[in-house]
Enzyme design. Structure first.
Site, PDB file in Angstrom:
ATOM      1  CB  CYS B   7      42.286  26.335 -47.168  1.00 56.39           C
ATOM      2  SG  CYS B   7      42.780  25.053 -46.012  1.00 56.39           S
ATOM      3  N   GLY B  33      44.898  31.221 -43.908  1.00 53.02           N
ATOM      4  CA  GLY B  33      45.662  30.089 -43.388  1.00 53.02           C
ATOM      5  C   GLY B  33      47.124  30.433 -43.304  1.00 53.02           C
ATOM      6  CG  ASN B 106      38.588  27.055 -48.711  1.00 52.57           C
ATOM      7  OD1 ASN B 106      38.079  28.146 -48.916  1.00 52.57           O
ATOM      8  ND2 ASN B 106      38.615  26.516 -47.500  1.00 52.57           N
ATOM      9  N   GLY B 107      37.816  23.617 -48.083  1.00 52.56           N
ATOM     10  CA  GLY B 107      36.531  23.050 -47.675  1.00 52.56           C
ATOM     11  C   GLY B 107      36.727  21.780 -46.891  1.00 52.56           C
ATOM     12  CB  CYS B 242      30.254  29.662 -44.895  1.00 53.99           C
ATOM     13  SG  CYS B 242      30.918  29.973 -43.248  1.00 53.99           S
ATOM     14  CE1 TYR B 248      38.283  35.944 -36.570  1.00 53.47           C
ATOM     15  CE2 TYR B 248      38.579  34.142 -38.118  1.00 53.47           C
ATOM     16  CZ  TYR B 248      39.065  34.943 -37.109  1.00 53.47           C
ATOM     17  OH  TYR B 248      40.330  34.734 -36.638  1.00 53.47           O
ATOM     18  CB  SER B 289      38.105  40.408 -34.852  1.00 49.70           C
ATOM     19  OG  SER B 289      38.165  40.519 -33.442  1.00 49.70           O
ATOM     20  CG  ASP B 351      35.467  40.194 -30.962  1.00 49.78           C
ATOM     21  OD1 ASP B 351      35.818  40.604 -32.091  1.00 49.78           O
ATOM     22  OD2 ASP B 351      36.123  39.358 -30.322  1.00 49.78           O
ATOM     23  CB  CYS B 388      31.573  24.354 -38.744  1.00 51.19           C
ATOM     24  SG  CYS B 388      31.829  24.561 -40.518  1.00 51.19           S
ATOM     25  CB  CYS B 439      25.867  27.295 -44.655  1.00 52.38           C
ATOM     26  SG  CYS B 439      26.133  25.977 -43.411  1.00 52.38           S
ATOM     27  CB  CYS B 442      27.898  26.963 -36.656  1.00 52.19           C
ATOM     28  SG  CYS B 442      27.996  28.597 -37.423  1.00 52.19           S
TER      29      CYS B 442
END
Lengths: 468, 468, 468, 468
Positions: B7, B33, B106-107, B242, B248, B289, B351, B388, B439, B442
């Site tokens: 977000c 978003g 956001n989170g 993150c 990304y 990307s 990618d 995540c 972080c 993942c």
């Protein structure tokens, strides 16, 4: 990166229903027009669905499944003639003594007003303001006289001056017709279970088809379920393929007249690097239109390729405030310089072409205020100095920044340190076709066909279809 | 190129109306978003406009001009918790004894269910299923006890476990709050006539503002018309930014924690070239990307950069048929290999990351059937092996192609000749922050915070805000 | 014929899915509100669909078939409190320790602001501006204390002052609650396979159900699949049924408190003919609101019944120009006198009620300019002189034409030759209930409940439910 | 109460802009068609706005204010020929040698297919499937030959067989044309600043205009700003005014051929009472279509008039489920008997007409199950036994309940205790025009014009316009 769009056409015949096939082909041609789209399929009579917007917005699962025919045509429109409205969306469908006829048209009929006036005098009344109604009604009229579609097409082609790539659906047959100059692209392919005619080869590939060849200038092709048949439609001339199809219109992955679009753009970039060299720290494109050119420029010059401008992929063309302030902001919303990269650097910015130059000026200013020491513009299309009468929305001379300025003046107007355009010879070489088989009207002011008030280039009649 | 969105938030205070400013900032954050968006402005009370869709679809000129306040917040949503609906669109606005309070978040609150259950036991009833209602109602409750916004924020922060970058509008003041780990980005900037807090620095730039700094983990900032004030909101820990924001999420032209996103991606590409070299004829990205990574890979390896896959920019995510066949076609509609370029060539495809790998497999197959001799995949993010819990929509382990496979197995599954991922160390180095301040949950399965059923990484309490 | 609408509620429990049943019931109650509608059904949890517009515009086949529960409630809204928006559409659904609770409310809580302020002081934050959120959250709070829905309902009823007919869905059970005065209607019926509670008896009939009885003032009813259970919710008082339900709100084919609405209107017309006789050539209604009254007037007076005003059934409330001119035209668009009929005639025009009188004046003028010799107005509701606080959108005193005028003055203002209202006694007699069991607040300025700044009528506590 | 609609037309010329005037006139004619509407105004050329839906949904303030012309036409459509779509919405606008021509048509051209085929043979191609395109293109063709609009209109009228009331906008002039039989209505009026031609007199009144007279069968009228001019368009015959315009189509407040519609319906009711008397306790209408008839029946018979069926005014034609069950429910949603009134009573139910009778049967059943002891149906239109070819959507014989049944059989099929229809003579008398000047084709099976496969009634040529 300025919008200068055209239209796209597809025609398919198959032993399976064609509506979903048309849908996919049309989506691959979406870049050729985003105003409206339509398809017509034949089953007993012709059924037609049209709408405003993008292909996937207009056609819904239910519509496509209901449209059961084995032959059909599709059209994607960016208005170049006729008011912009659903009213003028294509295909145009008419009922005739010969059954329903549907027609989709990419191009611009130069003598449309003259024809309309002549037909008005004969008592004809037109319901739309599009060239396509003129064509399809002339066709219906000719068929009623000759009782023969190909003969009728030939006689209509003799009346039309201008560019036209047509797909026509009549009595369950699909015809593909290209004007004698082959201005707009048109090609044919074999599908797993049928045949296709379409504006660009990508529309063949999406259906797992095999590209066969371009339709020749002046050729009429009839698609059948088991084969295709070719007719000479009009005494052919030197072809005049629009160079802009390679420079801007067509998708990079399409192949036109045997020339891959991306490769041509790379070639242009390389030639541009030779013709307009400049010492710099990096070269980058206006995304995404300049990228192929910039990679070519980097390859040839040895100057490193970077991405110095980031594109916001969610910025649509709709802005809420039409004022100047808004438009300034809109460029910033769409493109943002990578400050860390350009700061203190001499950069070469590459784009495909410049028409008015207003956006380009703002980009240069953004780069300068992001700290770029030098901004050199390199453009993959020679200066545009004259209008297009064959399907591109550039109709008035006074809009062209290049029309009356020398390079220095243009650079100054664009706030750039230098501007370099590829030469016409360079462009021709990059495309790899003979100069005389290209339409360079907007670059030279000399046109392949007679346009009232404009100069026509020297013509030579040919026997048979144009070869090169 | 798989969607893994989050977000975006903005808060602005100014001596001028803020609605149009919020609008532009929100448009620059649209990539965070696309489900819904909303803004709330303060003038006497709070007025709020929300809707489904893109920012420019929701807010019309009239709405923005009617919204007259000098302080406001905006939110752009990609649903990560709560059902996807207008009902859960943000900002959430509540009336309290302290006036109206609006909040954008956001989170992901890890202990939301626990908190909701506790509050249910106290007789609380919730109208939405979003974390944001929990936060804003805890806040209202805390303010009614302490009569002090900052104090209340501190006490709420003590209750929350998870990631949160918040913008809060209360009584004409705007607060920006970042969780103690700084998982999601949040920064502040000075505007010509005011101040802004927002998810990414690009939202400052579009308003001709000056980026000031990131909000520190655990920090509360109050924006005022003439200055900003900082409060320590929570005893700070090692931050846990993150890593995916660089890989990304964030826009290439944003700068997070002092690190430009595009540059980080280029660094990753260079390191990837060192870590996973392979002999090949060209390197190209999955557009768009993978582009920054691919340019880095090309620069370091000396293998020429090309564009071997062409993206159809008009293909939306809406497809008409949900069947497998449709999805196969959808990849082809979106991406098309440049046959002339790849035919007979050994290609490196780059990618940003792979989650499930289904799309990637189809791309490799397309390249192979276009004649590519070898297809080597190089990925700018280490293998994702764990869910995540902090804002990315990857919640179940069995979806990850990397979770239980070695490289060879993955390559086979993807039909590729080889697969190479950047190493975690390489990623950390490319970002340029200490490993312990990121972080990497993942990638490692060890999380900075206590997540039920998951392993927590070693913690160290810090005095003052985290520094590095 | 002026709009003065309320809301409608339905609750159904059945051994079959209830969504389609709710849909039909809600359509029969559409006259009670056209702004928004919603339904909530229980299956595991509560699913809720709401929208702006008419019932058949909001609920589509697919929605209804997806909503699989065997218990549910529906609500039809005409905004009387809370801003007019989807945000405030009902049912309101909350999650609680006791599961999801959904509530639909018809009425007006007089002490809503007082309650909201008290709860704000306790730290409560409200997401909507509707009374319904207050009620449902008080209820959730009370359930968490008592663990008992009926007990909680009782305690909430003790807190509320105002009118409320509630349907509540909690844990698969449906409750129907009516305020101690029974201001707004609420009744129950047996369905072929279940039970229903609803605003009007017509919503029972459409489902082939059997009307059972009205819910008593202060009563709580729990609908079960095999039976209903009644609880005394609040110490009851003299009931105060809104007389306007018979005069205007309810459908002519509904039966409220044992009194058929159409019959009551006919009775009023007859009494009006006795109380306000006048010599005339014909009597006709303002269609359609005045028709039942006019038939009664004709029957009693012997003056022939006609239709002198023709209604254009396609004129919606949406007009393109808000100016005075437009509104003048709008009356003409909606109603047109039958010139041949009224020319030279003395006519009696009957309508249900007059609030502001602006439309009535235009009608009289139209009749006069169509040649009517005399226009006598006869009104089926005594003069409205005071605001309503219990669910009708008449809140300010200065809007009432009758507030400060005698009959002669009113007639002059309306350009009529005479005006006659039914008397309060006549109205009461026509309804057939004791005067003390009706709310006549807008006619007398004395209200059944304490309203700040207004006079309360004498009260008498009752044992047991009100009987008459 | 079954839908059997037609179309409506308006043409206005004024010294002021006409768009808003057209808008209001068209709204008064909305009952003549709800599928689509359009208007065309002349200023330099013709501008046309069309859309699907109701008049007030299609035309927005901005549209109307942009449409600046002083002459224009409007059309309201209920599809009787041509597929139902925007494509076939009217007015039809064509460009011709004589400028733009716009045409709106109410009626049905019996020889349309024959004409289309003939024109196809001449090479004509048609873009729409509507009769209107045929007419307007024949007109354009004729004008190009004669150079004279009136002359061209005459020659077109000679070609057309069928019913047509036309409004035509050509070169800033408005023409109104009515077929030689005057089947569909058309009248003219004087406006404060101009003139109007329209389907019904109510469209004159809404603009504060003065009704002048009906357009005579076969007459052509040219509206000018300062006066109107009349031309004899076609050798006239006995007129054949559609009796259904009085019985059902036209608004009660319209006056056609000097006969007020409401009064005719009242007359029919009175005659019906004489022709089909029955002893009963009350008489009531199917609302709203039967009301005028029922009042007449009550007046003549002395049986008291009541309203025994209550109409739900919010039930639209859109239903969510097309199944039988749904349609049963739909009648109940739309109409509900007043149980208290009908219980144990012998009732007479009056409606305008019966075509198929399916709805009527359900109504009778509802009344019976509400306790009515006897239900007698009385119908204001003689039995319909033959199709209409002139503009009403009744095309196949087997749909008519009356086609092959005697009264007893019909009553049984409708579950009624008796059925009575007004006689043809009674109907003619109630209208008050000579029988030979009415089209009674659907009642007698003899038609005023030659219809393939049907019987034509005896004709007599007249000199001059028809008089009676």
């Amino acid at each position: 990166m300025e919008a200068k769009e055209s239209c796209g056409v597809v025609g398919i015949i198959s032993s399976e229903p064609v509506a979903v096939k048309l849908f996919y082909s049309m989506r691959t041609l979406q870049h050729r027009g985003q105003e409206s789209a339509g398809m017509a399929v034949f089953q007993d009579g012709v059924s037609c669905v049209k709408g405003m917007g993008l292909v996937h917005e207009i056609f819904k699962k239910d519509d496509l499944q209901k449209l059961g025919g084995r032959a059909g045509i599709g059209h994607i429109r960016y208005s170049t003639s006729g008011e912009s409205a659903l009213h003028n969306a294509q295909p145009v469908v008419v009922s005739t003594a010969y059954g329903d006829i549907a027609l989709g048209h990419n191009g611009d009929i130069v003598n449309a007003d003259v024809l309309r006036k002549e037909l008005h005098q004969k008592g004809w009344a037109f319901i739309t303001t599009s060239d396509s109604e003129i064509i399809v009604r002339l066709l219906a009229n000719a068929i009623s006289e000759s009782g023969d579609v190909v003969g009728a097409l030939k006689s209509v082609m003799r009346m039309l001056v201008g560019s036209y790539s047509l797909v026509i659906l009549v009595n369950g047959e699909v015809y593909a017709v290209r004007d004698p100059y082959g201005v707009r692209p048109l090609c044919i392919g074999r599908l797993p279970k049928g045949f296709i005619a379409c504006s660009e080869s990508v529309a063949v590939e999406i259906l797992d088809g095999t590209f066969l060849r371009d339709v020749a200038p002046g050729e009429i092709i009839r698609l059948g379920k088991t084969g295709i048949k070719s007719y000479r439609g009009a005494g052919s001339r030197n072809p005049a393929h629009c160079m802009f199809e390679w420079v801007y219109f067509s998708r990079p992955d399409s192949v036109l007249q045997g020339r891959n679009v991306f490769r041509v753009r790379g070639n242009i970039g390389e030639i541009l690097a030779k013709e307009c060299p400049v010492d710099a720290d990096m070269v980058f494109p206006i995304p995404d239109s300049g990228r192929a050119f910039a990679i070519g420029y980097s390859t040839e010059s040895g100057i490193q390729f970077r991405e110095g401008l980031i594109k916001n992929r969610y910025v649509e063309r709709t802005f809420i405030m039409p004022e100047q302030e808004e438009r300034e902001a809109s460029v910033m919303l769409k493109l943002n310089p990578l400050k860390y990269l350009v700061k203190g650097k001499r950069v070469i910015v590459v784009d495909d072409s410049i028409v008015r130059g207003t956006t380009m000026r703002k980009i240069v200013q953004m780069l300068k205020s992001s700290g770029a020491k030098k901004v050199h513009l390199r453009i993959g299309c020679p200066p545009i100095i004259a209008p297009c009468y064959f399907g591109i929305d550039m109709k008035t001379r006074d809009q062209f920044i290049a029309a009356e300025k020398n390079l220095k003046g243009i650079a100054k107007k664009l706030a750039a340190d230098s501007v370099g355009y590829v030469s016409i010879d360079g462009l021709v070489k990059a495309i790899g076709l003979p100069r005389k088989s290209l339409c360079l009207g907007c670059l030279t002011g000399e046109y392949p066909m007679a346009v009232p008030g404009e100069k026509q280039r020297e013509q030579r009649s040919l026997n048979g279809f144009a070869k090169y």
